[in-house]
Design a protein around this motif. Structure first.
Motif, PDB file in Angstrom:
ATOM      1  N   SER A  26     -11.501  -3.579   6.520  1.00 31.19           N
ATOM      2  CA  SER A  26     -12.944  -4.008   6.465  1.00 31.19           C
ATOM      3  C   SER A  26     -12.951  -5.031   5.007  1.00 31.19           C
ATOM      4  O   SER A  26     -13.909  -5.849   4.693  1.00 31.19           O
ATOM      5  N   LYS A  27     -12.030  -4.703   4.034  1.00 34.69           N
ATOM      6  CA  LYS A  27     -11.951  -5.308   2.898  1.00 34.69           C
ATOM      7  C   LYS A  27     -10.552  -5.570   2.387  1.00 34.69           C
ATOM      8  O   LYS A  27      -9.625  -4.770   2.982  1.00 34.69           O
ATOM      9  N   LEU A  28     -10.385  -6.406   1.283  1.00 31.42           N
ATOM     10  CA  LEU A  28      -9.017  -6.767   0.720  1.00 31.42           C
ATOM     11  C   LEU A  28      -8.524  -5.502   0.229  1.00 31.42           C
ATOM     12  O   LEU A  28      -9.471  -4.795  -0.622  1.00 31.42           O
ATOM     13  N   PRO A  29      -7.340  -5.213   0.085  1.00 30.65           N
ATOM     14  CA  PRO A  29      -6.452  -4.156  -0.299  1.00 30.65           C
ATOM     15  C   PRO A  29      -6.792  -4.250  -2.001  1.00 30.65           C
ATOM     16  O   PRO A  29      -6.836  -5.606  -2.582  1.00 30.65           O
ATOM     17  N   LYS A  30      -6.323  -3.344  -2.679  1.00 33.15           N
ATOM     18  CA  LYS A  30      -6.352  -3.263  -3.989  1.00 33.15           C
ATOM     19  C   LYS A  30      -5.172  -4.168  -4.669  1.00 33.15           C
ATOM     20  O   LYS A  30      -4.151  -4.408  -4.122  1.00 33.15           O
ATOM     21  N   SER A  52      -1.998 -11.716  -8.957  1.00 33.53           N
ATOM     22  CA  SER A  52      -2.437 -10.400  -9.418  1.00 33.53           C
ATOM     23  C   SER A  52      -2.004  -9.579  -8.154  1.00 33.53           C
ATOM     24  O   SER A  52      -1.878  -8.413  -8.283  1.00 33.53           O
ATOM     25  N   ALA A  53      -1.834 -10.015  -6.990  1.00 30.43           N
ATOM     26  CA  ALA A  53      -1.137  -9.269  -5.799  1.00 30.43           C
ATOM     27  C   ALA A  53       0.344  -9.158  -5.810  1.00 30.43           C
ATOM     28  O   ALA A  53       0.605  -8.180  -5.365  1.00 30.43           O
ATOM     29  N   ILE A  54       0.905  -9.945  -6.584  1.00 30.68           N
ATOM     30  CA  ILE A  54       2.503  -9.753  -6.634  1.00 30.68           C
ATOM     31  C   ILE A  54       3.000  -8.584  -6.721  1.00 30.68           C
ATOM     32  O   ILE A  54       3.968  -7.834  -6.059  1.00 30.68           O
ATOM     33  N   PRO A  55       2.627  -7.861  -7.933  1.00 36.94           N
ATOM     34  CA  PRO A  55       2.972  -6.525  -8.277  1.00 36.94           C
ATOM     35  C   PRO A  55       2.876  -5.391  -6.976  1.00 36.94           C
ATOM     36  O   PRO A  55       3.619  -4.551  -6.695  1.00 36.94           O
ATOM     37  N   HIS A  56       1.588  -5.514  -6.412  1.00 33.24           N
ATOM     38  CA  HIS A  56       1.330  -4.741  -5.113  1.00 33.24           C
ATOM     39  C   HIS A  56       2.378  -5.123  -3.966  1.00 33.24           C
ATOM     40  O   HIS A  56       2.546  -4.202  -3.284  1.00 33.24           O
ATOM     41  N   LEU A  57       2.509  -6.288  -3.844  1.00 32.91           N
ATOM     42  CA  LEU A  57       3.367  -6.918  -2.713  1.00 32.91           C
ATOM     43  C   LEU A  57       4.762  -6.205  -3.020  1.00 32.91           C
ATOM     44  O   LEU A  57       5.524  -5.677  -2.225  1.00 32.91           O
ATOM     45  N   ALA A  58       5.084  -6.254  -4.282  1.00 33.21           N
ATOM     46  CA  ALA A  58       6.397  -5.771  -4.828  1.00 33.21           C
ATOM     47  C   ALA A  58       6.564  -4.257  -4.542  1.00 33.21           C
ATOM     48  O   ALA A  58       7.789  -3.932  -3.767  1.00 33.21           O
ATOM     49  N   LYS A  59       5.464  -3.357  -4.660  1.00 37.68           N
ATOM     50  CA  LYS A  59       5.701  -2.199  -4.319  1.00 37.68           C
ATOM     51  C   LYS A  59       5.480  -1.930  -2.646  1.00 37.68           C
ATOM     52  O   LYS A  59       5.918  -0.759  -2.296  1.00 37.68           O
ATOM     53  N   GLY A  60       4.814  -2.763  -2.026  1.00 36.53           N
ATOM     54  CA  GLY A  60       4.491  -2.635  -0.621  1.00 36.53           C
ATOM     55  C   GLY A  60       3.149  -2.146  -0.444  1.00 36.53           C
ATOM     56  O   GLY A  60       2.295  -1.597  -1.333  1.00 36.53           O
TER      57      GLY A  60
END
Length: 254
Positions: A26-30, A52-60
């Protein structure tokens, strides 16, 4: 000279080729940022949001079925070049791509009418590939044979990413679907270290590693298409997973 890319198999990112049968989020993830399509600074908003999304993509992102991006595991990559001064069959296994998280997005251009996306990305450190290799063939006039551990480091000033997408309707919501993605780069240096060349002959192995690094441009000419395809397949898969789960109206507000 163009490399004949015979096989690229992903292990840790096998999800890329499978659609997750889950409910639309329903919404974009953190860590992700929604942008307004009417924003005169839309490109800058997208750039900042992706950064800002790169660190979250790096962690999965488990909610999207995206496993950690750094390191990115490739189970097998085979490059075969049969003619020319650089002629070899090179097979990599259990190859990890490292330092993908250490990138700065310099420029973004998005066309909301044609759904085309272009980005220029600057790595802050060398892109490393570590794993195992098996090689037979020749480099210029010298034969080469060996198998063992290897490390490849690429100094890349910029990556150039071009994505073409199409709108599709799923469960009553409009999503974007990746039609094609290219991930190109220019390199200023390639460093190679292959252990156990010539069945462990240290003198021959050290001399060949030195020779490969002195002639890195010729070697990279053969390897670059395969490396670019690896990046392209990986990021296309991640884009597919994200866009398949997040509706367009959650990515962009009116």
């Amino acid at each position: 000279m163009t490399a004949n890319i015979t096989k690229i198999i992903f292990f840790h990112i096998c999800f890329i080729f499978t659609i997750i049968n889950g409910a639309t989020l329903s919404k974009l993830p953190k860590g992700f940022k929604q942008c307004k399509i009417s924003d005169p600074n839309l490109n800058e908003c997208i750039r900042d949001g992706l950064q800002s999304a790169i660190p979250h993509l790096a962690k999965g992102i488990p909610s999207l079925g995206i496993i950690p991006l750094d390191p990115l595991r490739i189970s097998e990559l085979t490059i075969q070049q049969g003619t020319g001064p650089v002629s070899f069959k090179l097979n990599f296994t259990d190859l990890d791509l490292i330092n993908l998280k250490k990138m700065t997005i310099q420029k973004v251009e998005y066309d909301p009418i044609k759904y085309r996306f272009y980005a220029e990305v600057e790595p802050k450190e060398s892109i490393d590939l570590e794993g195992f290799y098996d090689i037979t063939g020749k480099v210029l006039t010298f034969p080469i044979v060996g198998n063992g551990k290897c490390k490849i480091s690429l100094d890349v000033p910029k990556f150039y990413d071009t994505v073409i997408m199409n709108p599709v309707v799923k469960n009553g919501s409009t999503h974007l679907e990746v039609d094609s993605l290219s991930w190109k780069f220019t390199a200023t240096k390639l460093y190679i270290k292959m252990d156990n060349l010539f069945n462990g002959d240290k003198v021959l192995g050290d001399n060949m590693n030195l020779f490969l690094n002195e002639n890195w441009r010729e070697v990279l000419n053969e390897m670059q298409p395969a490396i670019e395809e690896v990046f392209g397949m990986a990021f296309k898969g991640i884009g597919h997973q994200f866009l398949n789960r997040i509706p367009l109206n959650q990515i962009f507000a009116d």
